[in-house]
Design an enzyme around this catalytic site. Structure first.
Site, PDB file in Angstrom:
ATOM      1  CD  GLN A 134      -2.957  -0.949   2.372  1.00 44.08           C
ATOM      2  OE1 GLN A 134      -2.807  -0.094   3.241  1.00 44.08           O
ATOM      3  NE2 GLN A 134      -3.962  -1.812   2.399  1.00 44.08           N
TER       4      GLN A 134
ATOM      5  CD  GLU B 113       4.898   4.178   4.453  1.00 46.93           C
ATOM      6  OE1 GLU B 113       3.869   3.528   4.337  1.00 46.93           O
ATOM      7  OE2 GLU B 113       5.999   3.787   4.008  1.00 46.93           O
TER       8      GLU B 113
ATOM      9  CG  ASP C  70       6.967 -22.534   0.052  1.00 44.89           C
ATOM     10  OD1 ASP C  70       6.479 -22.454   1.192  1.00 44.89           O
ATOM     11  OD2 ASP C  70       6.298 -22.860  -0.941  1.00 44.89           O
TER      12      ASP C  70
ATOM     13  CG  HIS D  10       1.618  -2.775   9.526  1.00 43.41           C
ATOM     14  ND1 HIS D  10       0.748  -1.816  10.011  1.00 43.41           N
ATOM     15  CD2 HIS D  10       2.233  -2.210   8.459  1.00 43.41           C
ATOM     16  CE1 HIS D  10       0.836  -0.727   9.246  1.00 43.41           C
ATOM     17  NE2 HIS D  10       1.736  -0.940   8.303  1.00 43.41           N
TER      18      HIS D  10
END
Ligand code: FAD
Ligand code: SIN
Length: 521
Positions: A47, A113, A208, A229
Site C-alpha cells: 500500500q 511514513e 518455502d 504491523h
C-alpha cells in the site's frame, strides 16, 4: 535435465522475481516458476509505497541514517548504503517499465511514513502501489520471451558437487514432478507471514524459499526478527486488512477504546515512532484497557484527502459498513514482514555456488532488527539488480555480512515436548496459533521453550509431503522452528524481537544468528 534447461530459473513472481526476470532476459534464457497464478504474492497488496531519497530536503545519506536507526544496531552498514544509494537508479527502471507513480503538477508526489525524517515514499493509485507494480511487471514479462510456469511449486534445490544444478517442482494441477536445470537459481519466494494467526500476508507466503535453502545447506540469518504491523483492521468476521502506515503519515491518530490518544504516553515520536515500538505500545494499551483493539482516527482530516489518498482502504472499509471519514477504524497489530531469511551478500549470493536470493526471502542485513517502512519493495529491486550482475561473476562469493558480527549455530537437536500427549494436532491453524501466542510480538523464554517443544514434536510426526498444502505445512514448521530457536538464543530485546525476561538491548548481542543444517561452526 537437458531439455528443461535455462540459464536463469527464478522461483517466485512478486516484485523481486519479475524485476529480476526482466533484467536477466537481456543476458540469457529465463524460466519463472510460481506456485499460484502470476499475481499471487505479497507485492500485489503493498500500500504505502517505495522509499527513495528524491525530495529537495532529502539525500541518500539521510535515508541511510533512518534505515540504520530503525535497524536498532543490527543493520549491515554496507547493505544499507547500497540500498539507499542505488535506490533512484532502480526506481527509474520501474518508471521505465511503466509503473504509474502518482504525480502532482508533473512531479512525483512523496508521502511520509513512520521513522522517516522526511517525506520520501513514492506511491501509485494512492494506496494501490503494489497492485500497480505487480500488474505492470507481469504484463511486461508476458510481452517478452520469459517463460512463466504457474501452479508450479518448487520442492527441492538440486545440487551437484556442492553447486546448484537445478530445481525439482510439482505441478499443483496435474501432480506431475519435473526437474529443471539451470546455471543460476534465484529464490524470490517472499517471506513467511502465514506463520501467524493474524497476518497481512497472502496465502502463498509460507517460507518455502527459506526451508528449501536450509535443506540444501544454505545459511539462514536473523530469522528471529519478524515485524508486526501496528494497524491492521480488526473487524469480527473480516480477514485482516492493512491500514497503511501512510495513514498515520498523513495525520492519522491512534486512540484507545475510551477515545483517548495514547501514543504520546509511550514515546515522544508518538504515531510516527518505528513500527516495532508502535506495535508494542498498542499491545500494552489493549492490555490496559482490556480490549482486543484500538482505533485509528482520520475524521479530523479533510474527507477528500482521505478518499483520494487512500481509495482502496476507504472502499474496503466502506464495503464493510465503515465510513472512515466519519467513524474510527478498529485496528490491532498483525504479522507483516520477515527481516531475516536466506543469507545473501550484496550481490545476492548465498554460500552455495549458483544459488541466489532476493526480495523478502533474502537477508541482506540492510534492515537489521527492524525494517523501515517502504524499504522492502526497494530492497527487492536494488538487490534484485545486483543479483543479475552477481550471476555474471560480478562481486565476491563471500556470503552476507562480515563474520565479525555473526554468531553461527547449527540447528540444535531438540527434545520433543515433554507434554507430547498435550501437543495439539499438526495443522495450519494450530501452527499459526502457537506462533501468535508464544513467538509473537512479546516473547518470553518460558513460552519460547514451550513452542520449541511442540514444534519438535510436530517435526517428528511430519508425514512426507506430497501436495502443495503438505509441502507448505512442512516448510512452515521448519521456519517456525528456526525462528523459535533463534528467539530463544537471543537473550535480549532489540528491534522487533522483544523478550520480557531480557527487556534490554545488550551490546553482547550486537551480532547475527546464522543457522546452517547440521554444521557446527
Ligand atoms: P512476494 O511478492 O511475496 O512474492 C513471492 C512469490 O514467490 C509469489 O509469487 C509466490 O507464489 C512465490 N512462491 C513462494 N514459494 C514458492 C514455491 N515453493 N514455488 C514456487 N513459487 C513460490 N513493502 C514496501 O516496501 N512498501 C509497502 O507499501 C508495503 N506494503 C505492504 C502491504 C502488505 C499488505 C504486505 C503483506 C506487505 C507490504 N510490504 C510493503 C512488504 C512487501 O510487499 C513485500 O516484502 C514484497 O512485496 C516482497 O516481494 P517478493 O517478490 O520478495 O515476494
Ligand atoms: C504500509 O503501507 O503501512 C506498509 C508499508 C511497508 O510495509 O513498508
Amino acid at each position: 535435465m537437458k531439455t528443461n534447461y535455462c540459464d536463469y530459473i527464478i522461483i517466485g513472481s512478486g516484485i523481486a522475481g519479475l524485476y529480476i526476470a526482466l533484467l536477466a532476459i537481456e543476458r540469457g534464457s529465463v524460466l519463472v516458476l510460481t506456485k499460484g497464478s502470476i499475481d499471487d504474492c505479497n507485492t500485489r497488496y503493498a500500500q504505502g509505497g517505495i522509499a527513495v531519497a528524491m525530495g529537495r530536503d532529502d539525500s541518500p545519506e539521510l535515508h541511510f541514517r533512518d534505515t540504520v536507526s530503525a535497524g536498532d544496531g543490527l543493520s549491515d552498514a554496507e547493505a544499507a548504503r547500497i540500498l539507499t544509494e542505488e535506490a533512484a537508479d532502480c526506481v527509474a527502471d520501474l518508471i521505465r517499465f511503466g509503473v504509474p507513480f502518482d504525480t502532482l503538477n508533473g512531479e512525483i508526489t512523496l508521502t511520509r511514513e513512520a521513522a522517516h525524517s522526511v517525506s520520501r515514499i513514492m506511491h501509485a493509485g494512492g494506496d494501490a502501489t503494489g497492485e500497480h507494480i505487480e500488474v505492470t511487471l507481469s504484463r511486461r514479462v508476458r510481452s517478452t520471451s520469459i517463460k512463466v510456469l504457474e501452479n508450479c511449486l518448487a520442492t527441492e534445490i538440486l545440487l551437484r558437487d556442492g553447486k546448484v544444478n537445478g530445481v525439482k517442482s510439482l505441478d499443483c494441477r496435474t501432480g506431475s514432478v519435473e526437474e529443471y536445470g539451470c546455471r543460476s537459481l534465484i529464490l524470490a519466494t517472499g517471506g513467511a507471514g502465514r506463520l501467524f494467526k493474524y497476518t497481512t500476508n497472502s496465502d502463498v507466503v509460507t517460507g518455502d524459499g527459506i526451508a528449501l535453502a536450509f535443506q540444501a545447506g544454505a545459511e539462514i540469518s536473523d530469522i528471529e526478527f519478524f515485524q508486526f504491523h501496528p494497524t491492521v483492521l480488526r473487524l469480527p468476521g473480516v480477514a485482516p486488512f492493512l491500514i497503511s502506515e501512510a495513514v498515520r503519515g498523513e495525520g492519522g491518530i491512534l486512540r484507545n477504546v475510551e477515545g483517548r490518544r495514547f501514543m504520546p504516553d509511550y514515546v515522544a515520536r508518538a504515531e510516527m515512532a518505528p513500527r516495532d515500538i508502535v506495535a508494542r505500545s498498542i499491545v500494552y494499551e489493549m492490555q490496559k484497557t482490556r480490549n482486543d483493539r484500538v482505533f485509528l482516527d482520520v475524521t479530523h482530516l479533510p474527507p477528500r484527502l482521505v478518499t483520494t489518498r487512500f481509495p482502496q482502504i476507504y472502499r474496503f472499509c466502506q464495503d464493510h459498513g465503515l465510513d472512515i471519514t466519519r467513524g474510527l477504524i478498529p485496528v490491532a497489530p498483525a504479522a507483516h514482514y520477515l527481516m531475516g531469511g536466506v543469507k545473501a551478500n550484496s550481490w545476492g549470493k548465498t554460500n552455495i555456488p549458483g544459488l541466489f536470493a532476493a526480495g523478502e526471502t533474502a537477508c541482506t542485513g540492510a534492515h537489521g532488527a527492524n525494517r523501515l517502512a517502504s524499504n522492502s519493495l526497494l530492497e527487492s529491486v536494488v538487490f534484485g539488480k545486483r543479483v543479475v550482475q552477481g550471476t555474471e561473476g560480478v562481486g565476491s562469493a563471500e556470503s552476507g555480512a562480515p563474520a565479525a558480527v555473526e554468531h553461527p549455530y547449527s540447528l540444535p537437536e531438540h527434545e520433543p515436548s515433554r507434554q507430547v500427549g498435550a501437543a495439539p494436532p499438526l495443522n495450519l491453524p494450530n501452527i499459526q496459533s502457537l506462533m501468535w501466542d508464544k513467538v509473537g510480538i512479546i516473547r518470553s523464554g518460558k513460552e519460547l521453550r514451550e513452542a520449541a517443544g511442540v514444534l519438535a514434536t510436530w517435526e517428528r510426526l511430519m508425514p512426507e509431503p506430497s501436495d502443495r498444502p503438505s509441502y507448505e505445512l512442512s516448510n512452515l514448521v521448519l521456519c517456525a522452528r528456526l525462528m523459535t530457536e533463534a528467539a530463544l538464543l537471543r537473550e535480549e530485546s532489540r528491534g522487533a524481537h522483544f523478550r520480557t525476561d531480557f527487556p534490554r538491548t545488550s551490546p553482547e548481542w550486537q551480532r547475527r544468528i546464522v543457522f546452517r543444517k547440521n554444521v557446527a561452526r
